[in-house]
Design a protein around this motif. Structure first.
Motif, mmCIF file in Angstrom:
data_model
loop_
_atom_site.group_PDB
_atom_site.id
_atom_site.type_symbol
_atom_site.label_atom_id
_atom_site.label_comp_id
_atom_site.label_asym_id
_atom_site.label_seq_id
_atom_site.Cartn_x
_atom_site.Cartn_y
_atom_site.Cartn_z
ATOM 1 N N TYR A 189 -3.528 10.382 -2.332
ATOM 2 C CA TYR A 189 -4.172 9.270 -3.519
ATOM 3 C C TYR A 189 -3.318 7.819 -3.014
ATOM 4 O O TYR A 189 -1.888 7.999 -2.703
ATOM 5 N N GLU A 190 -4.107 6.913 -3.332
ATOM 6 C CA GLU A 190 -3.522 5.584 -2.991
ATOM 7 C C GLU A 190 -3.165 4.772 -3.877
ATOM 8 O O GLU A 190 -4.111 4.807 -5.061
ATOM 9 N N LEU A 191 -2.176 4.006 -3.978
ATOM 10 C CA LEU A 191 -1.673 3.087 -5.054
ATOM 11 C C LEU A 191 -1.426 1.523 -4.147
ATOM 12 O O LEU A 191 -1.410 1.490 -3.050
ATOM 13 N N GLN A 192 -1.880 0.552 -4.970
ATOM 14 C CA GLN A 192 -1.357 -0.870 -4.601
ATOM 15 C C GLN A 192 -0.292 -1.582 -5.493
ATOM 16 O O GLN A 192 -0.443 -1.743 -6.646
ATOM 17 N N GLN A 214 0.851 -1.231 -0.053
ATOM 18 C CA GLN A 214 -0.060 0.228 0.067
ATOM 19 C C GLN A 214 0.854 1.172 -0.062
ATOM 20 O O GLN A 214 1.803 1.161 0.927
ATOM 21 N N ALA A 224 -1.386 -0.787 -9.030
ATOM 22 C CA ALA A 224 -2.955 -0.454 -9.234
ATOM 23 C C ALA A 224 -3.262 1.152 -8.913
ATOM 24 O O ALA A 224 -2.635 1.299 -7.762
ATOM 25 N N THR A 261 -8.492 9.639 -1.407
ATOM 26 C CA THR A 261 -9.265 9.445 -0.182
ATOM 27 C C THR A 261 -9.974 10.646 0.354
ATOM 28 O O THR A 261 -9.782 11.541 -0.300
ATOM 29 N N VAL A 266 -5.490 3.285 -6.930
ATOM 30 C CA VAL A 266 -6.621 3.144 -6.419
ATOM 31 C C VAL A 266 -7.495 4.308 -6.506
ATOM 32 O O VAL A 266 -8.672 3.987 -6.770
#
Length: 340
Positions: free
Chosen positions: A324-327, A282, A314, A319, A316
């Motif tokens: 900003y979120e990545l996987q 994450q 990815a 929030t 994602v």
């Protein structure tokens, strides 16, 4: 120093490979004690995990975890391949979809047919490659993919690569033993460099080349949390137990466009930073302040830059707090752990 150079050497007794582009370290691979992705086991089913549809397996290198299991009973043997590195204290991630991958060819058991990389558009070249494949590849229940670097490559080199991967697949798939075993080792850094860094480059193999070509100084920069960006901006990439935190700062720029400029520079630099640092899982971006209307442009730039990276990532999304979120797949171990 302009151009591309591949330097094959050792770092503190570990096999390692460095890719330099125009005098800057673009990628770095180093051997680890953990099983490398691509390793193939004959594993033994151990116990199912209710509610997750998975199964813990026993392998010679410790427990592994297989997702989306159907019809598998404890005690049954099966072939699996390591897909990435495990988090500390967790089981190895594995799959039953085996791939035998080399520089020119990928052999795909259970997926018959011969396929040419879609990036090869020239019809004459595609016909040449199909002819090589049909003359060399014996598979009926096994498939073959010819990679994009086959374009213009020597016919004998492609044929030899196909034959070697087909022979390896045949040896692994025809093994009849029921005991736990390692049937194929994952590629080390030097083989990975030959397999994946396919663009023309000068190759240096003399011992001590890391020092001569400035790799050691570049590694010192990579180990730091701070990554310099264009126009004086910078970001910090800091792994925690739960996630990787990325903090973007504008530096001394106080203009109205400072935030979007820093964030766009982050989108360009982040894939390289994560790749070199060996970070996955994450990832949370704490971006510089920018208007919401600029978010789409930032996402587009981020997506374009990660498309050029070979580690599955990815995007994602946003929030409620504006992060900003990545996987990202754990395709490598953290460089800080390996360098000590």
């Amino acid at each position: 120093m302009k151009g591309r150079s591949i330097i094959l050497d050792h770092y503190e007794g570990r096999e390692a490979a460095a890719l330099m582009v125009d005098g800057r370290l673009e990628d770095f691979l180093i051997g680890a004690d953990a099983p490398a992705p691509g390793t193939i086991y004959r594993a033994i089913a151990d116990r199912p995990v209710k509610g997750q549809g998975g199964m813990f397996l026993k392998t010679p290198d410790g427990p592994a975890f297989l997702r989306q299991v159907k019809g598998l009973s404890p005690g049954q043997s099966l072939l699996v391949q390591v897909t990435g590195y495990a988090e500390p204290g967790k089981a190895l991630p594995v799959t039953q979809k085996l791939l035998f991958k080399s520089r020119y060819a990928i052999v795909t058991p259970g997926a018959p047919g011969i396929n040419i990389s879609r990036s090869i558009k020239d019809e004459d070249e595609r016909d040449r490659l199909l002819e090589i494949a049909h003359d060399t590849f014996p598979g009926s229940q096994t498939g073959l993919i010819l990679r994009s670097c086959c374009m213009g490559a020597d016919t004998d080199a492609i044929a030899d690569d196909i034959s070697q991967m087909a022979d390896l697949a045949q040896r692994v798939l025809s093994d009849q033993s029921q005991d736990m075993d390692v049937l194929a080792e994952g590629d080390g850094p030097h083989l990975l460099a030959w397999r994946d860094w396919v663009e023309p480059a000068e190759v240096v193999t003399e011992p001590g080349s890391f020092d001569v070509h400035g790799i050691l100084e570049e590694l010192d920069l990579v180990r730091r949390a701070r990554v310099s960006l264009e126009a004086g901006a910078h970001l910090f990439v800091e792994p925690t137990r739960a996630l990787v935190a990325v903090d973007v700062n504008t530096g001394a720029d106080a203009s109205l466009a400072a935030g979007i400029k820093a964030n766009m520079a982050c989108a360009k630099a982040l894939p390289r930073a994560l790749r070199l640092k060996g970070l996955g899982g994450q990832i949370v971006l704490d971006l510089a302040p920018m208007p919401k209307k600029d978010r789409r442009a930032f996402e587009t730039a981020l997506r374009q830059n990660f498309k050029q990276d070979d580690v599955e990532t990815a995007l994602v999304g946003w929030t409620p707090l504006g992060h900003y979120e990545l996987q990202r797949k754990r395709a490598r171990l953290p460089l800080q752990e390996l360098l000590g």
